[in-house]
Design a protein around this motif. Structure first.
Motif, PDB file in Angstrom:
ATOM      1  N   LEU A   1       0.847  -1.201   0.000  1.00 33.85           N
ATOM      2  CA  LEU A   1       0.000   0.000   0.000  1.00 33.85           C
ATOM      3  C   LEU A   1       0.880   1.248   0.000  1.00 33.85           C
ATOM      4  CD1 LEU A   1      -2.464  -1.281   2.721  1.00 33.85           C
ATOM      5  CD2 LEU A   1      -3.171  -0.523   0.440  1.00 33.85           C
TER       6      LEU A   1
ATOM      7  N   ALA B   1      -3.066   2.612  -5.251  1.00 35.50           N
ATOM      8  CA  ALA B   1      -2.437   2.139  -4.005  1.00 35.50           C
ATOM      9  C   ALA B   1      -2.649   3.244  -2.959  1.00 35.50           C
ATOM     10  CB  ALA B   1      -0.973   1.773  -4.226  1.00 35.50           C
ATOM     11  N   ALA B   2      -1.778   3.306  -1.968  1.00 38.79           N
ATOM     12  CA  ALA B   2      -2.068   4.146  -0.800  1.00 38.79           C
ATOM     13  C   ALA B   2      -2.346   5.611  -1.131  1.00 38.79           C
ATOM     14  CB  ALA B   2      -0.929   4.046   0.207  1.00 38.79           C
ATOM     15  N   ALA B   3      -1.601   6.215  -2.061  1.00 43.48           N
ATOM     16  CA  ALA B   3      -1.840   7.640  -2.339  1.00 43.48           C
ATOM     17  C   ALA B   3      -3.276   7.834  -2.824  1.00 43.48           C
ATOM     18  CB  ALA B   3      -0.838   8.168  -3.365  1.00 43.48           C
TER      19      ALA B   3
ATOM     20  N   VAL C   1       5.979   2.899  -7.936  1.00 44.02           N
ATOM     21  CA  VAL C   1       5.089   3.765  -7.149  1.00 44.02           C
ATOM     22  C   VAL C   1       5.840   5.003  -6.634  1.00 44.02           C
ATOM     23  CG1 VAL C   1       3.817   3.856  -4.977  1.00 44.02           C
ATOM     24  CG2 VAL C   1       3.442   1.961  -6.548  1.00 44.02           C
TER      25      VAL C   1
ATOM     26  N   ARG D   1       4.526   8.776  -7.394  1.00 49.32           N
ATOM     27  CA  ARG D   1       4.259   9.766  -6.335  1.00 49.32           C
ATOM     28  C   ARG D   1       5.105  11.019  -6.524  1.00 49.32           C
ATOM     29  NH1 ARG D   1       3.733   5.146  -1.564  1.00 49.32           N
ATOM     30  NH2 ARG D   1       1.770   4.345  -2.411  1.00 49.32           N
TER      31      ARG D   1
END
Lengths: 235, 235
Positions: free
Chosen positions: A85, A178-180, B90, B94
């Motif tokens: 995540l 995912a987490a963002a 990821v 981000r």
């Protein structure tokens, strides 16, 4: 079942609107972890004594008790490393920004727009508590704070960086959420469940992302009860 | 030397203020890559014909020519994988948010505050070009756009998520700076080089981060020429 999420509910036990609980529900779905939710009210403080905490989400996973949405995401990554995540190292450090962006930029703007809808969606026994704590925090009455025009314009400005990302990729975290994505989308689920306000125009790249987020994990968000599904919700 | 960065300069050839070039200068320092910079002016379009591009930064690295700050960071990670800047997967997805956050949230607020200082720091031969292109983009004259009070209040709001991160860690990317830090800090270097405006109060967690960023890589930012170092810069 061994895995239980304490989850804020409103005028109907099925109306679940906490942005922080929504983060966790998406995170559990992301990991493919079965769980049941237990309805909780703002004023049920003693129900969380076992967790030494006074707010949801609280996740009980076998013998483990974890409070706070971000801590729960970290716990899930540590305990169930597949399908990360937050990830680790720099990826995790960057994810932290999205937590603060949701809480300090998006939610204040949304709250300004939906606060009276939110009050109406909260269980009557919780409303005095909600009003008192929020008015203290805001330094004015909910009615004084309520300004959809200002809120929407503030939200429009706050979303500018997100538009840049979503013009180039389907999700903030790239090709899959995912987490963002979950950290931000929780705030949109909060607004969606309690209000019919159109926060984002369908010409906005953010709109397509919202639609994709509603659909992912078998339509987890789209299936959620909204205040408009409740008979007599608007008196 | 084989590695050359084309770098925007102003009234003095040593006054380097492009936020995008500053990203690259920090990125090169992060990788420990020697380079020389070549001064460039807004109206020197033909000097970049070899790169098929009309703006800096342009990096020439041996036989490779790369334009655009984000593309240069990607190129550096690909070519010199040690000490990752953006990282992969990821982490890289981000990082992209920070590019847009700098360009769409921080810089517009800063520009509103420093635009007249910026015009004054630009080489006289570039000023007509700068005024014409920016006024077209802004839809009004620079003088109409200039409003330090509005700019500072806009910046204050835009910095809220960053404050949350920096209350918990020294750098956005964690214990040491990396691409997210450089992508944002370039904007602050831009303002610092051309203006004396205090953008951030010293009580703000962002202030401590700015000081750390000025100091890192042997004081790369702190050693940079500012408009106040130039005799006669203010007519």
């Amino acid at each position: 079942m061994a895995r239980v999420l304490y989850d804020l509910c409103g005028i109907d036990e099925g109306l679940r609107f906490s942005p922080y609980c929504w983060r966790v529900r998406y995170a559990l779905a992301h990991k493919g972890l079965d769980h049941e939710t237990r309805p909780w009210y703002f004023t049920d403080k003693q129900a969380l004594d076992f967790a030494d905490h006074d707010r949801v989400p609280v996740l009980v996973d076998g013998d483990e008790v974890v409070a706070d949405s971000y801590a729960i995401l970290r716990y899930l990554d540590r305990t169930y490393p597949e399908a990360p995540l937050l990830g680790e190292g720099v990826a995790e450090a960057r994810a932290r920004f999205f937590k603060h962006y949701a809480e300090r930029a998006l939610q204040p703007a949304m709250l300004r727009t939906i606060v009276m809808d939110l009050l109406n969606a909260i269980h009557p026994k919780d409303r005095d508590y909600f009003r008192e704590t929020r008015e203290k925090r805001l330094g004015r009455t909910l009615e004084e704070f309520h300004s959809p025009a200002k809120g929407l314009s503030q939200l429009d400005a706050a979303l500018a960086p997100l538009r840049g990302c979503l013009a180039a990729a389907d999700f903030i975290d790239g090709e899959a959420p995912a987490a963002a994505d979950y950290l931000l989308f929780g705030s949109f689920m909060w607004a969606r469940c309690v209000s019919t306000a159109d926060l984002v125009s369908n010409a906005d790249p953010v709109y397509g992302w919202l639609e994709r987020m509603l659909d992912c994990h078998d339509g987890l968000g789209r299936r959620a009860m909204r205040v408009t599904d409740i008979e007599g919700a608007y008196r």
